[in-house]
Design a protein around this motif. Structure first.
Motif, PDB file in Angstrom:
ATOM      1  N   MET A   1       0.833  -1.186   0.000  1.00  0.00           N
ATOM      2  CA  MET A   1       0.000   0.000   0.000  1.00  0.00           C
ATOM      3  C   MET A   1       0.874   1.244   0.000  1.00  0.00           C
ATOM      4  N   ASP A   2       0.364   2.312  -0.633  1.00  0.00           N
ATOM      5  CA  ASP A   2       1.115   3.554  -0.621  1.00  0.00           C
ATOM      6  C   ASP A   2       0.686   4.403   0.566  1.00  0.00           C
ATOM      7  N   GLU A   3       1.262   5.610   0.640  1.00  0.00           N
ATOM      8  CA  GLU A   3       0.995   6.455   1.797  1.00  0.00           C
ATOM      9  C   GLU A   3      -0.464   6.878   1.937  1.00  0.00           C
ATOM     10  N   THR A   4      -1.261   6.753   0.877  1.00  0.00           N
ATOM     11  CA  THR A   4      -2.671   7.118   0.972  1.00  0.00           C
ATOM     12  C   THR A   4      -3.527   5.946   1.417  1.00  0.00           C
ATOM     13  N   GLY A   5      -2.896   4.762   1.550  1.00  0.00           N
ATOM     14  CA  GLY A   5      -3.640   3.594   1.979  1.00  0.00           C
ATOM     15  C   GLY A   5      -4.202   2.770   0.831  1.00  0.00           C
ATOM     16  N   SER A   6      -3.992   3.199  -0.391  1.00  0.00           N
ATOM     17  CA  SER A   6      -4.493   2.431  -1.519  1.00  0.00           C
ATOM     18  C   SER A   6      -3.374   1.578  -2.091  1.00  0.00           C
ATOM     19  N   HIS A   7      -3.751   0.515  -2.772  1.00  0.00           N
ATOM     20  CA  HIS A   7      -2.752  -0.348  -3.392  1.00  0.00           C
ATOM     21  C   HIS A   7      -2.178   0.324  -4.625  1.00  0.00           C
ATOM     22  N   LYS A   8      -0.859   0.218  -4.750  1.00  0.00           N
ATOM     23  CA  LYS A   8      -0.209   0.734  -5.945  1.00  0.00           C
ATOM     24  C   LYS A   8      -0.527  -0.187  -7.111  1.00  0.00           C
ATOM     25  N   ILE A   9      -0.670   0.400  -8.252  1.00  0.00           N
ATOM     26  CA  ILE A   9      -0.779  -0.391  -9.464  1.00  0.00           C
ATOM     27  C   ILE A   9       0.634  -0.853  -9.796  1.00  0.00           C
ATOM     28  N   ALA A  10       0.784  -2.081 -10.225  1.00  0.00           N
ATOM     29  CA  ALA A  10       2.101  -2.618 -10.545  1.00  0.00           C
ATOM     30  C   ALA A  10       2.825  -1.684 -11.504  1.00  0.00           C
ATOM     31  N   TRP A  11       4.143  -1.532 -11.253  1.00  0.00           N
ATOM     32  CA  TRP A  11       4.950  -0.669 -12.119  1.00  0.00           C
ATOM     33  C   TRP A  11       4.826  -1.088 -13.579  1.00  0.00           C
ATOM     34  N   SER A  12       4.837  -2.395 -13.831  1.00  0.00           N
ATOM     35  CA  SER A  12       4.755  -2.865 -15.222  1.00  0.00           C
ATOM     36  C   SER A  12       3.448  -2.426 -15.868  1.00  0.00           C
ATOM     37  N   ARG A  13       2.361  -2.435 -15.113  1.00  0.00           N
ATOM     38  CA  ARG A  13       1.063  -2.001 -15.646  1.00  0.00           C
ATOM     39  C   ARG A  13       1.078  -0.503 -15.920  1.00  0.00           C
ATOM     40  N   GLN A  14       1.685   0.259 -15.020  1.00  0.00           N
ATOM     41  CA  GLN A  14       1.769   1.700 -15.229  1.00  0.00           C
ATOM     42  C   GLN A  14       2.628   2.019 -16.454  1.00  0.00           C
ATOM     43  N   LEU A  15       3.704   1.240 -16.650  1.00  0.00           N
ATOM     44  CA  LEU A  15       4.544   1.432 -17.830  1.00  0.00           C
ATOM     45  C   LEU A  15       3.747   1.138 -19.099  1.00  0.00           C
ATOM     46  N   ALA A  16       3.013   0.032 -19.096  1.00  0.00           N
ATOM     47  CA  ALA A  16       2.192  -0.326 -20.261  1.00  0.00           C
ATOM     48  C   ALA A  16       1.129   0.743 -20.519  1.00  0.00           C
ATOM     49  N   ASP A  17       0.538   1.286 -19.465  1.00  0.00           N
ATOM     50  CA  ASP A  17      -0.463   2.351 -19.620  1.00  0.00           C
ATOM     51  C   ASP A  17       0.157   3.619 -20.209  1.00  0.00           C
ATOM     52  N   ALA A  18       1.357   3.977 -19.744  1.00  0.00           N
ATOM     53  CA  ALA A  18       2.048   5.156 -20.291  1.00  0.00           C
ATOM     54  C   ALA A  18       2.340   4.941 -21.772  1.00  0.00           C
ATOM     55  N   HIS A  19       2.785   3.751 -22.119  1.00  0.00           N
ATOM     56  CA  HIS A  19       3.054   3.442 -23.528  1.00  0.00           C
ATOM     57  C   HIS A  19       1.781   3.509 -24.354  1.00  0.00           C
ATOM     58  N   ALA A  20       0.675   3.017 -23.809  1.00  0.00           N
ATOM     59  CA  ALA A  20      -0.606   3.082 -24.531  1.00  0.00           C
ATOM     60  C   ALA A  20      -1.017   4.531 -24.778  1.00  0.00           C
ATOM     61  N   THR A  21      -0.796   5.393 -23.804  1.00  0.00           N
ATOM     62  CA  THR A  21      -1.110   6.813 -23.969  1.00  0.00           C
ATOM     63  C   THR A  21      -0.247   7.429 -25.063  1.00  0.00           C
ATOM     64  N   LEU A  22       1.039   7.116 -25.062  1.00  0.00           N
ATOM     65  CA  LEU A  22       1.932   7.652 -26.094  1.00  0.00           C
ATOM     66  C   LEU A  22       1.559   7.124 -27.476  1.00  0.00           C
ATOM     67  N   ARG A  23       1.183   5.850 -27.564  1.00  0.00           N
ATOM     68  CA  ARG A  23       0.728   5.299 -28.849  1.00  0.00           C
ATOM     69  C   ARG A  23      -0.501   6.058 -29.356  1.00  0.00           C
ATOM     70  N   ALA A  24      -1.446   6.303 -28.469  1.00  0.00           N
ATOM     71  CA  ALA A  24      -2.674   7.002 -28.859  1.00  0.00           C
ATOM     72  C   ALA A  24      -2.370   8.420 -29.319  1.00  0.00           C
ATOM     73  N   PHE A 123       8.632  -0.270 -27.263  1.00  0.00           N
ATOM     74  CA  PHE A 123       7.706  -0.438 -26.136  1.00  0.00           C
ATOM     75  C   PHE A 123       7.480  -1.914 -25.823  1.00  0.00           C
ATOM     76  N   ARG A 124       7.254  -2.715 -26.844  1.00  0.00           N
ATOM     77  CA  ARG A 124       7.018  -4.148 -26.613  1.00  0.00           C
ATOM     78  C   ARG A 124       8.240  -4.805 -25.972  1.00  0.00           C
ATOM     79  N   TYR A 125       9.419  -4.490 -26.500  1.00  0.00           N
ATOM     80  CA  TYR A 125      10.643  -5.053 -25.938  1.00  0.00           C
ATOM     81  C   TYR A 125      10.824  -4.607 -24.487  1.00  0.00           C
ATOM     82  N   GLU A 126      10.647  -3.336 -24.235  1.00  0.00           N
ATOM     83  CA  GLU A 126      10.835  -2.806 -22.884  1.00  0.00           C
ATOM     84  C   GLU A 126       9.883  -3.468 -21.896  1.00  0.00           C
ATOM     85  N   GLU A 127       8.626  -3.579 -22.269  1.00  0.00           N
ATOM     86  CA  GLU A 127       7.647  -4.193 -21.371  1.00  0.00           C
ATOM     87  C   GLU A 127       7.993  -5.651 -21.073  1.00  0.00           C
ATOM     88  N   ARG A 128       8.424  -6.391 -22.106  1.00  0.00           N
ATOM     89  CA  ARG A 128       8.819  -7.797 -21.908  1.00  0.00           C
ATOM     90  C   ARG A 128      10.094  -7.913 -21.091  1.00  0.00           C
TER      91      ARG A 128
END
Length: 152
Positions: A1-24, A123-128
């Motif tokens: 959990m982070d300092e706000t008490g919520s669970h962090k989203i996995a770093w790998s998922r956040q990376l994939a989400d950032a890549h999806a935003t850049l692709r869009a 992006f695909r290579y980095e995520e893998r």
């Protein structure tokens, strides 16, 4: 959990989400914006900030946690240099887009198409290559903001 008490989203998922935003954002740019320069500058800035955040923060922490990934990180940094060169060309072409002839507009489109292909491969290579290592634990020394919080 982070300092706000919520669970962090996995770093790998956040990376994939950032890549999806850049692709869009690149897809929107390639689809023929009326104001190519403004959209290009926004996209180019977001991609550059993302890669600089990886290069100057994330990758250092990743190699500290996983020295066995040093060669992988070196390859990712090399990709970033290649992409930065293409971004420079795209910015230069976009700056002349208002007065661009159809031939120059075609050149701009070719550069964007090439950038899209390289980004997708990168992006695909980095995520893998680093996704699991990110989730195993990489200290956030402030690198997550530029990597995940994309500016427009």
């Amino acid at each position: 959990m982070d300092e706000t008490g919520s669970h962090k989203i996995a770093w790998s998922r956040q990376l994939a989400d950032a890549h999806a935003t850049l692709r869009a954002r690149l897809r929107d740019l390639r689809d023929g914006s009326d104001d190519l320069l403004t959209h290009c500058l926004g996209f180019c800035s977001a991609l550059t900030t993302h890669h600089e955040g990886e290069d100057t923060g994330l990758f250092a922490e990743l190699v500290r946690a996983r020295p066995d990934l040093a060669a992988t990180v070196a390859a990712l940094r090399e990709d970033h240099r290649l992409i930065a060169d293409i971004i420079g060309t795209v910015r230069d072409l976009a700056a002349e887009s208002e007065e661009a002839t159809s031939d120059r507009r075609a050149a701009i489109q070719r550069e964007l198409d090439g950038l899209a292909a390289i980004m997708e491969s990168h992006f695909r290579y980095e995520e893998r290559a680093i996704g699991a290592a990110l989730d195993d634990g990489v200290e956030d020394t402030g690198w997550s903001r530029p990597v995940f919080a994309l500016r427009t």
